[in-house]
Design an enzyme around this catalytic site. Structure first.
Site, PDB file in Angstrom:
ATOM      1  N   ARG A  15       0.883  -1.175   0.000  1.00 53.80           N
ATOM      2  CA  ARG A  15       0.000   0.000   0.000  1.00 53.80           C
ATOM      3  C   ARG A  15       0.913   1.216   0.000  1.00 53.80           C
ATOM      4  O   ARG A  15       1.693   1.409   0.944  1.00 53.80           O
ATOM      5  CB  ARG A  15      -0.927  -0.003   1.210  1.00 53.80           C
ATOM      6  CG  ARG A  15      -1.651   1.316   1.387  1.00 53.80           C
ATOM      7  CD  ARG A  15      -2.777   1.262   2.384  1.00 53.80           C
ATOM      8  NE  ARG A  15      -3.914   0.532   1.835  1.00 53.80           N
ATOM      9  CZ  ARG A  15      -5.135   0.550   2.368  1.00 53.80           C
ATOM     10  NH1 ARG A  15      -5.367   1.260   3.454  1.00 53.80           N
ATOM     11  NH2 ARG A  15      -6.122  -0.128   1.831  1.00 53.80           N
ATOM     12  N   HIS A  40      -7.441   0.978  -6.408  1.00 56.58           N
ATOM     13  CA  HIS A  40      -7.606   0.056  -5.274  1.00 56.58           C
ATOM     14  C   HIS A  40      -8.245  -1.241  -5.787  1.00 56.58           C
ATOM     15  O   HIS A  40      -9.395  -1.554  -5.466  1.00 56.58           O
ATOM     16  CB  HIS A  40      -8.493   0.723  -4.220  1.00 56.58           C
ATOM     17  CG  HIS A  40      -8.475   0.056  -2.874  1.00 56.58           C
ATOM     18  ND1 HIS A  40      -7.644  -1.009  -2.558  1.00 56.58           N
ATOM     19  CD2 HIS A  40      -9.203   0.295  -1.740  1.00 56.58           C
ATOM     20  CE1 HIS A  40      -7.860  -1.371  -1.300  1.00 56.58           C
ATOM     21  NE2 HIS A  40      -8.799  -0.607  -0.795  1.00 56.58           N
ATOM     22  N   GLN A  65     -10.102  -3.984  -3.565  1.00 59.69           N
ATOM     23  CA  GLN A  65     -11.427  -3.609  -3.064  1.00 59.69           C
ATOM     24  C   GLN A  65     -12.501  -3.941  -4.090  1.00 59.69           C
ATOM     25  O   GLN A  65     -13.613  -4.342  -3.744  1.00 59.69           O
ATOM     26  CB  GLN A  65     -11.459  -2.116  -2.737  1.00 59.69           C
ATOM     27  CG  GLN A  65     -12.772  -1.652  -2.146  1.00 59.69           C
ATOM     28  CD  GLN A  65     -13.036  -2.233  -0.758  1.00 59.69           C
ATOM     29  OE1 GLN A  65     -12.195  -2.138   0.120  1.00 59.69           O
ATOM     30  NE2 GLN A  65     -14.210  -2.838  -0.569  1.00 59.69           N
ATOM     31  N   ASP A 116     -17.326   6.922  -1.528  1.00 58.91           N
ATOM     32  CA  ASP A 116     -16.114   6.811  -0.715  1.00 58.91           C
ATOM     33  C   ASP A 116     -15.887   8.181  -0.065  1.00 58.91           C
ATOM     34  O   ASP A 116     -16.564   9.158  -0.420  1.00 58.91           O
ATOM     35  CB  ASP A 116     -14.932   6.419  -1.631  1.00 58.91           C
ATOM     36  CG  ASP A 116     -13.646   6.136  -0.871  1.00 58.91           C
ATOM     37  OD1 ASP A 116     -13.693   5.944   0.361  1.00 58.91           O
ATOM     38  OD2 ASP A 116     -12.579   6.108  -1.522  1.00 58.91           O
ATOM     39  N   CYS A 125     -16.273   1.348   0.525  1.00 57.70           N
ATOM     40  CA  CYS A 125     -15.105   0.523   0.877  1.00 57.70           C
ATOM     41  C   CYS A 125     -14.733   0.633   2.352  1.00 57.70           C
ATOM     42  O   CYS A 125     -14.069  -0.246   2.880  1.00 57.70           O
ATOM     43  CB  CYS A 125     -13.928   0.893  -0.015  1.00 57.70           C
ATOM     44  SG  CYS A 125     -13.322   2.579   0.208  1.00 57.70           S
ATOM     45  N   ARG A 148     -13.420  -8.899   1.466  1.00 56.47           N
ATOM     46  CA  ARG A 148     -11.991  -8.668   1.218  1.00 56.47           C
ATOM     47  C   ARG A 148     -11.206  -9.932   1.558  1.00 56.47           C
ATOM     48  O   ARG A 148     -10.277 -10.324   0.846  1.00 56.47           O
ATOM     49  CB  ARG A 148     -11.477  -7.499   2.078  1.00 56.47           C
ATOM     50  CG  ARG A 148     -12.054  -6.135   1.743  1.00 56.47           C
ATOM     51  CD  ARG A 148     -11.576  -5.632   0.393  1.00 56.47           C
ATOM     52  NE  ARG A 148     -10.127  -5.531   0.306  1.00 56.47           N
ATOM     53  CZ  ARG A 148      -9.393  -4.511   0.780  1.00 56.47           C
ATOM     54  NH1 ARG A 148      -9.991  -3.483   1.358  1.00 56.47           N
ATOM     55  NH2 ARG A 148      -8.077  -4.497   0.643  1.00 56.47           N
TER      56      ARG A 148
END
Ligand code: CP
Ligand code: NVA
Length: 269
Positions: A67, A94, A97, A182, A222, A250
């Site tokens: 990340r 991402h 996700q 988000d 998310c 996830r």
């Protein structure tokens, strides 16, 4: 235990709850183990070049997850790694996700092909991944973002024919099968928070927005979420919200990803 003693190295430049837990629990459940590495307490934080770290880390582990802020850093790492490298979020996208989001939609509503997905809010890393997913999974994407917060121009072009860029969230939500949003200030944008609160006024996913969608539409986020900003509490905690399953997925989706990457058997595209 399909993968005994397989080791996942995880580098986190940014904070994480879900990504860290799901990857770490996932590799343990597959029979292996994970090493959490923060630039703060590795030589990366003291300037050791990415390519040197990549060569050393990948000589000792079987998979790497990163990340990072800069997407180019993950690509640079992967170019020097001798083992697969998983993108655990960058400023650009991402993808892990989206594995969980698409899984969640399919589990609740079946095939996503040809469906209408609406993204409301910031044209950020998640929005970019929804653009890639629209191409990969063949769905229609409507994006409602304020002027100046559009997603990546190349991804928009690649998704031409499948994507419509709008300004009005109520119009964008009409007849949608899935509404997603988000945070308005992603990690690294904290200093812009006050300006963003102003710029994103009117872009909250609330009951009025959900009422435009199909009655059976689901809501995804998310997480982490800011109730009262990008989403109202009544929506995220309401009956159409599937955010807890989304978060749990996830784990399941990334176990499948790690199984895919650790398997020797050739896999057809
Ligand atoms: N959704 C997500 O990636 O959450 P974390 O930042 O907690 O990992
Ligand atoms: N867009 C958010 C996603 C967090 C999982 C961020 O980058 O902070």
């Amino acid at each position: 235990m399909p993968f005994p003693q397989k080791v996942l190295g995880m580098i986190f430049e940014k904070a994480s709850t879900r990504t860290r837990i799901s990857f770490e629990a996932g590799i343990v459940q597959l029979g292996g183990g994970a090493i959490f590495l923060s630039p703060r307490d590795t030589q990366l934080g003291r300037g050791e070049p990415i390519e040197d770290t990549a060569r050393v880390l990948s000589s000792m582990v079987d998979l790497v997850m990163i990340r990072a802020y800069e997407h180019a850093k993950v690509e640079h790492f992967a170019a020097y790694s001798s083992v697969p490298v998983i993108n655990g979020l960058t400023d650009y996208n991402h993808p892990c996700q989206l594995l969980a989001d698409i899984q969640t939609f399919i589990e609740h509503r079946g095939d996503i092909r040809g469906r209408t997905v609406t993204w409301i809010g910031d044209g950020n890393n998640m929005c970019n991944s929804y653009l890639s997913a629209a191409c990969q999974f063949d769905f229609q994407l409507r994006i409602a973002v304020p002027v100046g917060y559009e997603p990546d121009a190349d991804l928009l072009e690649q998704a031409a024919g499948r994507v419509v860029l709008l300004r009005d969230p109520l119009v964008a939500a009409r007849g949608a099968d899935l509404i997603a949003t988000d945070v308005w200030s992603s990690m690294g944008k904290e200093e812009e928070q006050q300006r963003r609160l102003q710029d994103f006024k009117g872009y909250q996913v609330n009951a009025e927005v959900m009422a435009q969608a199909k009655p059976e539409a689901i809501f995804l986020h998310c997480l982490p979420a800011h109730r009262g900003e990008e989403v109202s509490a009544e929506v995220i905690d309401g009956p159409q919200s599937q955010v807890w399953e989304e978060a749990e997925n996830r784990l399941h989706a990334q176990k499948a990803l790690m199984e895919f990457l650790l398997s020797d058997a050739p896999v057809s595209a």
